[in-house]
Design a protein around this motif. Structure first.
Motif, PDB file in Angstrom:
ATOM      1  N   ALA A   1      13.254   3.583   6.642  1.00  0.00           N
ATOM      2  CA  ALA A   1      11.941   2.922   6.546  1.00  0.00           C
ATOM      3  C   ALA A   1      11.113   3.462   5.392  1.00  0.00           C
ATOM      4  O   ALA A   1      10.333   2.726   4.783  1.00  0.00           O
ATOM      5  N   ILE A   2      11.281   4.749   5.062  1.00  0.00           N
ATOM      6  CA  ILE A   2      10.440   5.369   4.029  1.00  0.00           C
ATOM      7  C   ILE A   2      11.225   5.752   2.781  1.00  0.00           C
ATOM      8  O   ILE A   2      10.633   6.270   1.827  1.00  0.00           O
ATOM      9  N   GLU A   3      12.534   5.512   2.768  1.00  0.00           N
ATOM     10  CA  GLU A   3      13.355   5.911   1.624  1.00  0.00           C
ATOM     11  C   GLU A   3      12.961   5.113   0.388  1.00  0.00           C
ATOM     12  O   GLU A   3      12.853   3.893   0.414  1.00  0.00           O
TER      13      GLU A   3
ATOM     14  N   TRP B   1      10.606   2.187  20.097  1.00  0.00           N
ATOM     15  CA  TRP B   1      11.046   2.806  18.845  1.00  0.00           C
ATOM     16  C   TRP B   1      11.385   1.746  17.797  1.00  0.00           C
ATOM     17  O   TRP B   1      11.025   1.903  16.613  1.00  0.00           O
ATOM     18  N   LEU B   2      12.049   0.698  18.221  1.00  0.00           N
ATOM     19  CA  LEU B   2      12.432  -0.349  17.278  1.00  0.00           C
ATOM     20  C   LEU B   2      11.208  -1.026  16.682  1.00  0.00           C
ATOM     21  O   LEU B   2      11.130  -1.237  15.461  1.00  0.00           O
ATOM     22  N   VAL B   3      10.239  -1.358  17.523  1.00  0.00           N
ATOM     23  CA  VAL B   3       9.014  -2.000  17.040  1.00  0.00           C
ATOM     24  C   VAL B   3       8.257  -1.066  16.094  1.00  0.00           C
ATOM     25  O   VAL B   3       7.774  -1.494  15.036  1.00  0.00           O
ATOM     26  N   ALA B   4       8.160   0.211  16.458  1.00  0.00           N
ATOM     27  CA  ALA B   4       7.445   1.181  15.622  1.00  0.00           C
ATOM     28  C   ALA B   4       8.107   1.320  14.249  1.00  0.00           C
ATOM     29  O   ALA B   4       7.436   1.332  13.211  1.00  0.00           O
ATOM     30  N   ILE B   5       9.438   1.406  14.232  1.00  0.00           N
ATOM     31  CA  ILE B   5      10.156   1.553  12.964  1.00  0.00           C
ATOM     32  C   ILE B   5      10.044   0.283  12.126  1.00  0.00           C
ATOM     33  O   ILE B   5       9.882   0.333  10.899  1.00  0.00           O
ATOM     34  N   LEU B   6      10.100  -0.875  12.780  1.00  0.00           N
ATOM     35  CA  LEU B   6       9.933  -2.138  12.053  1.00  0.00           C
ATOM     36  C   LEU B   6       8.548  -2.238  11.428  1.00  0.00           C
ATOM     37  O   LEU B   6       8.408  -2.687  10.277  1.00  0.00           O
TER      38      LEU B   6
ATOM     39  N   GLY C   1      16.435  -5.139   7.942  1.00  0.00           N
ATOM     40  CA  GLY C   1      17.586  -4.294   7.682  1.00  0.00           C
ATOM     41  C   GLY C   1      17.405  -2.882   8.209  1.00  0.00           C
ATOM     42  O   GLY C   1      18.349  -2.267   8.721  1.00  0.00           O
ATOM     43  N   VAL C   2      16.186  -2.361   8.116  1.00  0.00           N
ATOM     44  CA  VAL C   2      15.896  -1.033   8.654  1.00  0.00           C
ATOM     45  C   VAL C   2      16.083  -1.013  10.166  1.00  0.00           C
ATOM     46  O   VAL C   2      16.675  -0.079  10.729  1.00  0.00           O
ATOM     47  N   GLY C   3      15.566  -2.037  10.847  1.00  0.00           N
ATOM     48  CA  GLY C   3      15.754  -2.123  12.298  1.00  0.00           C
ATOM     49  C   GLY C   3      17.219  -2.192  12.678  1.00  0.00           C
ATOM     50  O   GLY C   3      17.654  -1.571  13.657  1.00  0.00           O
ATOM     51  N   LEU C   4      18.003  -2.909  11.890  1.00  0.00           N
ATOM     52  CA  LEU C   4      19.434  -3.015  12.168  1.00  0.00           C
ATOM     53  C   LEU C   4      20.141  -1.678  11.939  1.00  0.00           C
ATOM     54  O   LEU C   4      21.094  -1.343  12.651  1.00  0.00           O
ATOM     55  N   ILE C   5      19.699  -0.914  10.942  1.00  0.00           N
ATOM     56  CA  ILE C   5      20.262   0.417  10.714  1.00  0.00           C
ATOM     57  C   ILE C   5      20.058   1.295  11.940  1.00  0.00           C
ATOM     58  O   ILE C   5      20.962   2.028  12.359  1.00  0.00           O
TER      59      ILE C   5
END
Length: 211
Positions: free
Chosen positions: A126-128, A19-24, A101-105
């Motif tokens: 990620a998309i905001e 999940w982390l890799v995908a979101i990053l 920063g997104v990954g850290l969120i």
């Protein structure tokens, strides 16, 4: 039973990494794709001019800057390292900071609530639109986001350990100080980190600390 628990923990860790890799990757795509397409303007152009002026020894470019010197120093370092400072090379460090920063969120959301909450928070960040637009410019916002969220994670982990991990507290303090170099609005999270620093203390210990 211990083997089953270990397998469950391993599966959870694997899912978390996926999940982390995908979101990053999702965050990086929106922040880095064609990041060079527009010319600098407004505050971004002012920062770039200040960074170039610093190369030629004009220290007033930092001293007269109404915000922290961090963004100018980053651009100055990028230009000195690569030997050029165009739209792409100037913006990529800030785009990278925005993606991290997104990954850290996501990680902070998982620590504060649960895995589902962290993943939803990461996907939304990620998309905001505001986060994406700031991450596509050579300005401080994305770096402040990355550093402050990382600092909050460190202070929260310090709180979870009952105040036993001084290294986490020191790292969180360093990250917070670094964020302050980019903008003074970082001071707004001092009540949060202050609470996480002393919340583990019993009432008697807290009273002695404040006395």
């Amino acid at each position: 039973p211990s083997s089953v628990a270990e397998q469950a923990q391993s599966s959870h860790t694997t899912n978390q990494i996926i999940w982390l890799v995908a979101i990053l990757l999702l965050a990086a795509f929106f922040r880095m794709a064609n990041v060079y397409y527009s010319d600098p303007h407004g505050d971004e152009a002012d920062i770039l001019l200040r960074a170039v002026s610093l190369v030629f020894g004009d220290t007033e470019s930092i001293l007269t800057h109404s915000k922290g010197p961090g963004e100018i120093l980053v651009l100055n370092a990028v230009g000195a390292t690569i030997g050029r400072l165009d739209e792409q090379t100037a913006r990529l460090p800030f785009s990278l900071a925005g993606a991290i920063g997104v990954g850290l969120i996501m990680l902070v959301g998982e620590q504060l609530f649960n895995s589902a909450a962290g993943r939803v928070a990461g996907l939304l960040a990620a998309i905001e639109g505001v986060f994406v637009s700031y991450a596509r410019t050579a300005q401080y916002q994305s770096v402040v986001l990355m550093l402050t969220v990382a600092a909050i994670w460190c202070f929260y982990r310090f709180y979870q350990t009952g105040g036993s991990s001084r290294r986490l507290h020191a790292l969180g303090t360093f990250l917070l100080a670094a964020a302050f170099l980019f903008h003074f609005e970082t001071v707004l999270i001092l009540p949060v980190v202050g609470y996480l620093t002393i919340a583990h203390l019993p009432w008697n210990g807290l009273r002695n600390l404040l006395a």
